[in-house]
Design a protein around this motif. Sequence first.
Motif, short mmCIF file in Angstrom:
data_model
loop_
_atom_site.label_atom_id
_atom_site.label_comp_id
_atom_site.label_asym_id
_atom_site.label_seq_id
_atom_site.Cartn_x
_atom_site.Cartn_y
_atom_site.Cartn_z
N VAL A 80 0.69 -1.09 0.09
CA VAL A 80 0.08 -0.18 -0.07
C VAL A 80 1.00 1.14 -0.10
CG1 VAL A 80 -0.25 -0.11 2.62
CG2 VAL A 80 -1.94 1.18 1.16
N ARG A 81 0.31 2.13 -0.70
CA ARG A 81 1.02 3.56 -0.71
C ARG A 81 0.72 4.28 0.52
NH1 ARG A 81 0.12 8.78 -2.57
NH2 ARG A 81 -2.08 8.00 -3.14
N THR A 82 1.88 5.09 1.21
CA THR A 82 1.50 5.60 2.37
C THR A 82 1.37 7.32 1.93
OG1 THR A 82 2.50 4.21 3.76
CG2 THR A 82 2.19 6.20 4.89
N PRO A 83 0.36 7.96 1.79
CA PRO A 83 0.29 9.32 1.56
C PRO A 83 1.15 10.19 2.33
CG PRO A 83 -1.75 8.18 1.22
CD PRO A 83 -0.98 7.18 2.04
N VAL A 84 1.90 11.24 1.77
CA VAL A 84 2.55 12.20 2.63
C VAL A 84 1.59 13.01 3.83
CG1 VAL A 84 3.76 14.42 2.70
CG2 VAL A 84 3.83 12.93 0.87
N GLY A 85 1.91 12.83 4.87
CA GLY A 85 1.15 13.13 6.32
C GLY A 85 0.34 12.18 6.85
N THR A 86 0.52 10.94 6.28
CA THR A 86 -0.01 9.90 6.97
C THR A 86 0.55 9.64 8.46
OG1 THR A 86 -0.49 8.73 4.98
CG2 THR A 86 -0.47 7.59 6.89
N THR A 87 2.09 9.55 8.68
CA THR A 87 2.44 9.32 9.93
C THR A 87 2.60 10.28 10.79
OG1 THR A 87 4.46 8.30 8.54
CG2 THR A 87 4.92 9.21 10.95
N ARG A 88 2.22 11.70 10.35
CA ARG A 88 1.88 12.67 11.40
C ARG A 88 0.52 12.48 11.89
NH1 ARG A 88 -0.98 17.34 10.83
NH2 ARG A 88 -0.69 18.97 12.41
N LEU A 89 -0.40 12.04 11.04
CA LEU A 89 -1.83 11.78 11.42
C LEU A 89 -1.86 10.71 12.51
CD1 LEU A 89 -3.91 12.65 8.28
CD2 LEU A 89 -3.73 14.10 10.40
N ILE A 90 -1.23 9.65 12.13
CA ILE A 90 -1.04 8.36 12.96
C ILE A 90 -0.65 8.95 14.33
CG2 ILE A 90 -0.22 6.29 13.54
CD1 ILE A 90 0.02 5.55 10.48
N LEU A 91 0.60 9.55 14.55
CA LEU A 91 1.01 9.88 15.85
C LEU A 91 0.07 11.01 16.55
CD1 LEU A 91 4.81 10.49 14.50
CD2 LEU A 91 3.95 8.49 16.02
N LEU A 92 -0.47 11.67 15.61
CA LEU A 92 -1.37 12.70 16.47
C LEU A 92 -2.40 12.10 17.11
CD1 LEU A 92 -1.61 15.74 13.95
CD2 LEU A 92 -0.94 15.76 16.48
#
Length: 348
Positions: free
Chosen positions: A84-96
């Motif tokens: 799966v592709r991980t769109p830019v900003g995904t990591t930040r949203l998960i951590l938030l």
Amino acid sequence: MVKLRVDSDFYNEAVPIEFTRALLSQAKALGADVTALLEAARFPFDPLSQHAQTVFVSREQYSRLCLQLIKVLGDESGGVMPDVRTPVGTTRLILLSMLNSSNLSAALRRSIEFNATCRVRQGAKVVNSLTVDAEGRDATLTYMCEDDPADQQHNVLCNVALWLRFCGWLIGQHIDIVSAGCGGPEPEFNAGLRHFFPCPVVFDQPVNSVSFSARHLEAELVRNEADLHQFLKLAPYYIIIEPEPSEVSVTQQIRVILGTDFRAEMPSFEDLTGLLNMSARTLRRRLEKEGTSYQRIKDNARRDAAISLLSREGLTVSEVAERVGFSDPSAFHRSFKKWTGQSPGSYR
């Protein structure tokens, strides 16, 4: 010929040029324009050029290059997560979504729920779980997508290790992976696995898995949104190269005290209590809370130093053994095999 000044402070936070070259080779394989990538990342030279003699780059340069590649690809996994592709900003949203959790266990379960809810895999079955053994000693994080190619599972496993480094940052503790399983065969080139897993890795397993002390799951999160904003600027360095040290971690404080030269006798536990200004009872309790012990910290410090020294040319295994505090090479062989699952010679 490009040269870069390297002083002691720079060296402590520098990135070996091999990591940058590997990143650019990956970018080329994925069809990215390397020249444009370097220019956009404000890189001062081309690391792939035969005239580039630089041995290290700064953590800022490396991080900018990683972030620019992510922007170009539109994929925060850098193209190495095949399912799966991980769109830019995904990591930040998960951590938030994880930040206000009561402890790491709750935070990890939120990230698993996020994965299940927000990532589309076109119907493929995915295993993503967090379990604790019956004794409550070890926790295991697993990830497996049935449609992923078998020969890419080692990359997926490395991404699970990266995620644990995010978790370590959230709780201000180093999470030591004690064992790992790969859902595919051993790759021909396993430098990446060696970097993230200074422990035995078993291949051809049903799922990708990493195991660590379950005590970390009880740890409270010590970061906030402002911390996250600053962390993400250098996240590629801290997550891929070297985890950010934490002042709140007793384990990190002890690692600083031990240093990297183990030819002299290490401090006793009693010496350590004085150096840390703690009672023996308090120190044991703090270490237990971080899922470790003084003996494990000493072993891991020696292991990490041995791995680093074995990667250098010009040192025999006996010389490495002596530098990490072993007067008997055979004792070093036994300990190293226990730590990594391989003999020093095989590892080299």
